[in-house]
Design a protein around this motif. Structure first.
Motif, short mmCIF file in Angstrom:
data_model
loop_
_atom_site.label_atom_id
_atom_site.label_comp_id
_atom_site.label_asym_id
_atom_site.label_seq_id
_atom_site.Cartn_x
_atom_site.Cartn_y
_atom_site.Cartn_z
N LEU A 1 -1.05 2.70 -6.94
CA LEU A 1 -2.33 2.43 -7.60
C LEU A 1 -2.40 0.98 -8.06
O LEU A 1 -3.41 0.29 -7.81
CB LEU A 1 -2.52 3.37 -8.79
CG LEU A 1 -3.80 3.15 -9.62
CD1 LEU A 1 -5.04 3.31 -8.75
CD2 LEU A 1 -3.84 4.10 -10.80
N PHE B 1 3.38 6.84 -7.24
CA PHE B 1 1.93 6.85 -7.43
C PHE B 1 1.47 5.63 -8.23
O PHE B 1 0.50 4.95 -7.86
CB PHE B 1 1.51 8.14 -8.14
CG PHE B 1 0.18 8.05 -8.83
CD1 PHE B 1 -0.99 7.99 -8.10
CD2 PHE B 1 0.12 8.00 -10.23
CE1 PHE B 1 -2.23 7.89 -8.75
CE2 PHE B 1 -1.11 7.91 -10.87
CZ PHE B 1 -2.27 7.84 -10.13
N CYS C 1 -6.27 8.63 -12.95
CA CYS C 1 -6.37 7.36 -12.22
C CYS C 1 -7.22 6.36 -12.99
O CYS C 1 -6.89 5.16 -13.07
CB CYS C 1 -7.00 7.59 -10.84
SG CYS C 1 -5.98 8.52 -9.69
N ILE D 1 -3.72 7.81 -0.36
CA ILE D 1 -2.62 8.42 -1.12
C ILE D 1 -1.66 9.17 -0.20
O ILE D 1 -0.44 8.94 -0.24
CB ILE D 1 -3.18 9.36 -2.20
CG1 ILE D 1 -4.04 8.57 -3.18
CG2 ILE D 1 -2.05 10.09 -2.93
CD1 ILE D 1 -4.83 9.43 -4.14
N TYR E 1 2.35 8.40 0.88
CA TYR E 1 3.50 9.30 0.68
C TYR E 1 4.18 9.67 2.00
O TYR E 1 5.41 9.70 2.10
CB TYR E 1 3.05 10.56 -0.06
CG TYR E 1 2.93 10.39 -1.56
CD1 TYR E 1 4.04 10.01 -2.31
CD2 TYR E 1 1.74 10.61 -2.22
CE1 TYR E 1 3.95 9.86 -3.69
CE2 TYR E 1 1.63 10.45 -3.59
CZ TYR E 1 2.74 10.07 -4.32
OH TYR E 1 2.67 9.92 -5.68
#
Length: 361
Positions: free
Chosen positions: A111, A107, A31, A83, A87
């Motif tokens: 982000l 993802f 990340c 997160i 999802y």
């Protein structure tokens, strides 16, 4: 390519067992690398970073870590809720290996979108005038003169002026951000208020036959904020004074004065016109919204639009032709009383009238 495959593996391990310390460390490093890379990209594109943010690696690293602290937070026994909620909302309950590529694409989108949101939040908190400028630009772009559309393929929102020839230029490429900055600056120097500024941007764009006559909405807003910041600092208008206690108190007092003025207006003047049958409640609500926009411009802008412009922004196009005959007296009375109420409350709540921040007439 190798890093991409590594990233998919790291993400898969984290999603399968988010409480594993070694798996989390690898995921955090992933990340962090993507956050630094994306922040550098935004910096190169001219994106406005928080006040006091430098481009050195230490400062950029601190900003990335601050953002990731929020991105990786847990709430109410829900680990990494940003997160996993994302999802789940997109239909991913089980994280299967054959979905690795799709999961990774999701993802990165999450982000990068989160980083943009956090930068906007930090900017708006550190300098409220930026938040007001953004809202004002969005209000103008949502008015009948412009049209905003979303591309189904990339999800990006585009904006164009209804008087331009977008359909005849769809085969051309989009204007680059670097050229957009130049165009926005030229339009700024030939405009007297924000509405005219937006209109002049698209008038110039329409003459550039080698590009499309539509723009990415977020890039247009970013470019306008960059140019506005450049000139207000040079000319001495709206110069940011830092997040001092006095500054925050003055801004809060002015915003409270504005809300009090609008509330009072709803309970007396607007209610009076409704009770007399001069306007209905829906129109009263729209007029209240127009007052909010007018006072925002009065407080934070060196220029305000003509009063009928605020009417057209909140009323359906079918009602515009009735302004002079049916609405002019009511609307201008409402605007006048709102300004009177606002000045009254602001003088009571700030040390020197408007604390040096009021930019109205």
């Amino acid at each position: 390519m190798i890093f991409l495959e590594y990233g998919k593996e790291v993400l898969a391990e984290f999603l399968s067992n988010p409480r594993d310390k070694s798996g989390f460390k690898a995921f955090f490093d992933l990340c962090y690398k993507y956050a630094i890379s994306f922040l550098c990209y935004l910096k190169a594109k001219g994106y406005r970073f928080p006040i006091g943010q430098n481009s050195d690696s230490k400062s950029m690293s601190d900003l990335a870590i601050d953002i990731l602290g929020s991105f990786l937070r847990s709430e109410d026994n829900k680990p990494f809720c940003v997160i996993f909620d994302f999802y789940n909302n997109n239909g991913f309950v089980a994280f299967k290996k054959d979905h690795a590529e799709e999961l990774f694409d999701q993802f990165r989108s999450l982000l990068f979108g989160f980083i943009r949101q956090e930068l906007n939040r930090i900017n708006n908190e550190s300098d409220p005038q930026i938040g007001n400028l953004k809202r004002r630009i969005k209000d103008i772009l949502n008015s009948p003169d412009f049209c905003c559309t979303s591309d189904e393929k990339d999800g990006i929102e585009y904006v164009y002026c209804k008087n331009t020839t977008i359909k005849n230029r769809a085969s051309q490429s989009l204007l680059t951000f670097e050229r957009l900055l130049d165009l926005v600056e030229i339009a700024y120097n030939s405009s007297h208020n924000r509405r005219e500024w937006c209109r002049n941007i698209f008038l110039q764009l329409d003459e550039m036959m080698d590009v499309q006559s539509r723009l990415k909405k977020h890039e247009l807003i970013s470019a306008m904020i960059n140019v506005n910041k450049k000139y207000t600092e040079l000319e001495g208008f709206h110069t940011y004074r830092g997040p001092s206690a006095e500054y925050q108190i003055q801004i809060k007092a002015i915003e409270i004065a504005k809300e009090k003025a609008i509330s009072r207006l709803k309970n007396d003047s607007l209610l009076e016109f409704v009770n007399k049958g001069r306007i209905d409640r829906i129109t009263a609500d729209r007029f209240s919204s127009a007052v909010d926009r007018y006072l925002t411009d009065l407080i934070y802008s060196e220029d305000i639009d003509l009063i009928p412009v605020y009417f057209r922004e909140v009323m359906p196009e079918s009602e515009h032709h009735r302004y002079l005959r049916d609405y002019k007296y009511i609307f201008e009375t409402i605007i006048g009383r709102a300004e009177e109420y606002f000045r009254e409350y602001a003088k009571k709540s700030t040390k020197s009238g408007f604390g040096g921040y009021f930019k109205g007439r």
